[in-house]
Design an enzyme around this catalytic site. Structure first.
Site, short mmCIF file in Angstrom:
data_model
loop_
_atom_site.label_atom_id
_atom_site.label_comp_id
_atom_site.label_asym_id
_atom_site.label_seq_id
_atom_site.Cartn_x
_atom_site.Cartn_y
_atom_site.Cartn_z
N TRP A 128 -0.15 6.94 9.41
CA TRP A 128 0.73 6.54 10.52
C TRP A 128 2.14 6.21 10.05
O TRP A 128 3.08 6.32 10.82
CB TRP A 128 0.11 5.39 11.31
CG TRP A 128 -0.85 5.88 12.36
CD1 TRP A 128 -1.40 7.13 12.46
CD2 TRP A 128 -1.35 5.14 13.47
NE1 TRP A 128 -2.23 7.20 13.55
CE2 TRP A 128 -2.22 5.99 14.19
CE3 TRP A 128 -1.17 3.83 13.92
CZ2 TRP A 128 -2.90 5.58 15.34
CZ3 TRP A 128 -1.84 3.41 15.05
CH2 TRP A 128 -2.69 4.28 15.76
N ASN A 129 2.32 5.80 8.79
CA ASN A 129 3.68 5.73 8.24
C ASN A 129 4.31 7.11 8.31
O ASN A 129 5.47 7.26 8.72
CB ASN A 129 3.67 5.27 6.77
CG ASN A 129 3.31 3.82 6.57
OD1 ASN A 129 2.66 3.48 5.59
ND2 ASN A 129 3.72 2.95 7.48
N HIS A 177 0.82 -1.21 0.00
CA HIS A 177 0.00 0.00 0.00
C HIS A 177 0.86 1.26 0.00
O HIS A 177 2.02 1.26 0.42
CB HIS A 177 -0.93 0.01 1.22
CG HIS A 177 -0.20 0.05 2.53
ND1 HIS A 177 0.33 1.20 3.06
CD2 HIS A 177 0.11 -0.94 3.42
CE1 HIS A 177 0.91 0.94 4.21
NE2 HIS A 177 0.81 -0.36 4.45
N LYS A 232 7.94 5.00 16.81
CA LYS A 232 9.07 4.08 16.71
C LYS A 232 10.32 4.61 17.42
O LYS A 232 11.06 3.85 18.04
CB LYS A 232 9.37 3.78 15.24
CG LYS A 232 8.23 3.03 14.55
CD LYS A 232 8.46 2.86 13.06
CE LYS A 232 7.26 2.18 12.41
NZ LYS A 232 7.40 2.04 10.95
N ARG A 261 11.22 -5.84 15.06
CA ARG A 261 10.83 -5.45 13.70
C ARG A 261 11.41 -6.36 12.63
O ARG A 261 10.76 -6.61 11.62
CB ARG A 261 11.26 -4.00 13.41
CG ARG A 261 10.56 -2.95 14.23
CD ARG A 261 10.94 -1.55 13.76
NE ARG A 261 10.47 -1.31 12.41
CZ ARG A 261 10.85 -0.27 11.67
NH1 ARG A 261 11.74 0.58 12.13
NH2 ARG A 261 10.36 -0.10 10.46
N GLN A 312 1.91 5.14 1.22
CA GLN A 312 2.18 5.64 2.57
C GLN A 312 0.87 5.92 3.32
O GLN A 312 -0.03 6.57 2.81
CB GLN A 312 2.99 6.94 2.49
CG GLN A 312 3.37 7.51 3.85
CD GLN A 312 3.88 8.93 3.75
OE1 GLN A 312 3.13 9.85 3.42
NE2 GLN A 312 5.16 9.12 4.02
N GLU A 367 -1.54 -6.84 7.49
CA GLU A 367 -0.19 -6.59 7.98
C GLU A 367 0.09 -7.45 9.22
O GLU A 367 -0.84 -7.92 9.90
CB GLU A 367 -0.03 -5.10 8.31
CG GLU A 367 1.30 -4.68 8.91
CD GLU A 367 2.49 -4.99 8.03
OE1 GLU A 367 2.80 -6.18 7.86
OE2 GLU A 367 3.13 -4.04 7.53
N ARG A 378 -6.15 0.89 4.02
CA ARG A 378 -5.02 1.43 3.26
C ARG A 378 -4.67 0.55 2.06
O ARG A 378 -4.27 1.07 1.01
CB ARG A 378 -3.81 1.65 4.17
CG ARG A 378 -3.28 0.45 4.93
CD ARG A 378 -2.28 0.91 5.99
NE ARG A 378 -1.61 -0.16 6.72
CZ ARG A 378 -2.09 -0.72 7.83
NH1 ARG A 378 -3.26 -0.33 8.32
NH2 ARG A 378 -1.40 -1.67 8.46
N MET A 428 0.58 -8.20 12.91
CA MET A 428 -0.04 -7.54 14.06
C MET A 428 1.06 -7.22 15.07
O MET A 428 1.72 -8.11 15.58
CB MET A 428 -1.10 -8.46 14.67
CG MET A 428 -2.13 -7.72 15.53
SD MET A 428 -1.57 -7.39 17.19
CE MET A 428 -1.85 -9.00 17.95
#
Length: 226
Positions: A14-15, A9, A123, A139, A11, A112, A58, A114
């Protein structure tokens, strides 16, 4: 030759904010909208018979926006199979109109990874709290999940069976497939398609709004070179 198009997807909001997103249903940012349309231009001449997305908005927005510039002019239509009255009331009663649509199937199995208790957390703040090394492990490791979340291995345990059992049969019927999903769900599928090791897949980077295209022929997936 049958085509399989994978697309992360564009951006999301939240990205843009550098927050862990996971299963939180966040829409695209303005840049993400532009990325999806630009990605659509890259695949506009490829035949597409069926679209799969995750259950998250998204990914669905990305698929719809990408198809808005497709040269076929066909309209992507979300199916509501198994949704009771909505399935019935969303029926198309014109065969001509039906022929100008492309079915869109949503599946939570393509969601995605979870991220558990990391979802909604910045982050950089998480790195300060737990240390950059620990956050990197959460990650980028294959089998270490974040607190109450999924590892990439756990994500693959749902995405790969769905791909094999639901999507591959359509490819074998010579249908051209477009999948709009997420970084980790697509990484796990690419791990299978490209025969990557666990060490290789954790290093695989997928940019937002960039198509990855395969030719499918007799159970063989041949990645097109950029």
């Amino acid at each position: 030759m049958v085509k399989l198009i994978l697309m992360r997807h564009g951006q999301s909001q939240w990205n843009l904010a550098n927050l862990f997103t996971g299963w939180v249903d966040i829409p695209l940012s303005f840049k993400g909208i532009e990325e999806a349309i630009e990605a659509g231009k890259q695949i506009k001449n490829y035949p597409i018979d069926l679209i799969f997305t995750s259950s998250l908005i998204r990914a669905q927005m990305t698929a719809m926006l990408a198809m808005s510039v497709h040269t076929s002019g066909k309209v992507p239509v979300i199916l509501h199979t198994g949704e009771g009255r909505l399935e019935e009331w969303a029926s198309i009663y014109s065969s001509e109109s039906q022929s100008q649509t492309i079915p869109v199937i949503r599946a939570w199995e393509l969601n995605e990874r979870m991220y558990g208790e990391l979802q909604g957390i910045n982050k950089e703040e998480m790195a300060k709290k737990y240390g950059a090394e620990q956050v990197h492990i959460w990650r980028r490791s294959f089998d270490v999940p974040p607190p109450n979340g999924e590892s990439l291995q756990m994500t693959a345990a749902r995405t790969i069976p769905y791909f094999e059992n639901t999507i591959v049969p359509h490819l074998k019927e010579k249908k051209n497939i477009f999948i709009a999903a997420h970084g980790n769900s697509l990484r796990s599928i690419i791990m299978k398609l490209d025969g990557l090791t666990t060490d290789q897949v954790v290093k695989l980077e997928l940019a937002t709004g960039v198509p990855v295209i395969y030719d499918f022929n007799h159970d063989e997936y041949i990645k097109q070179q950029k």
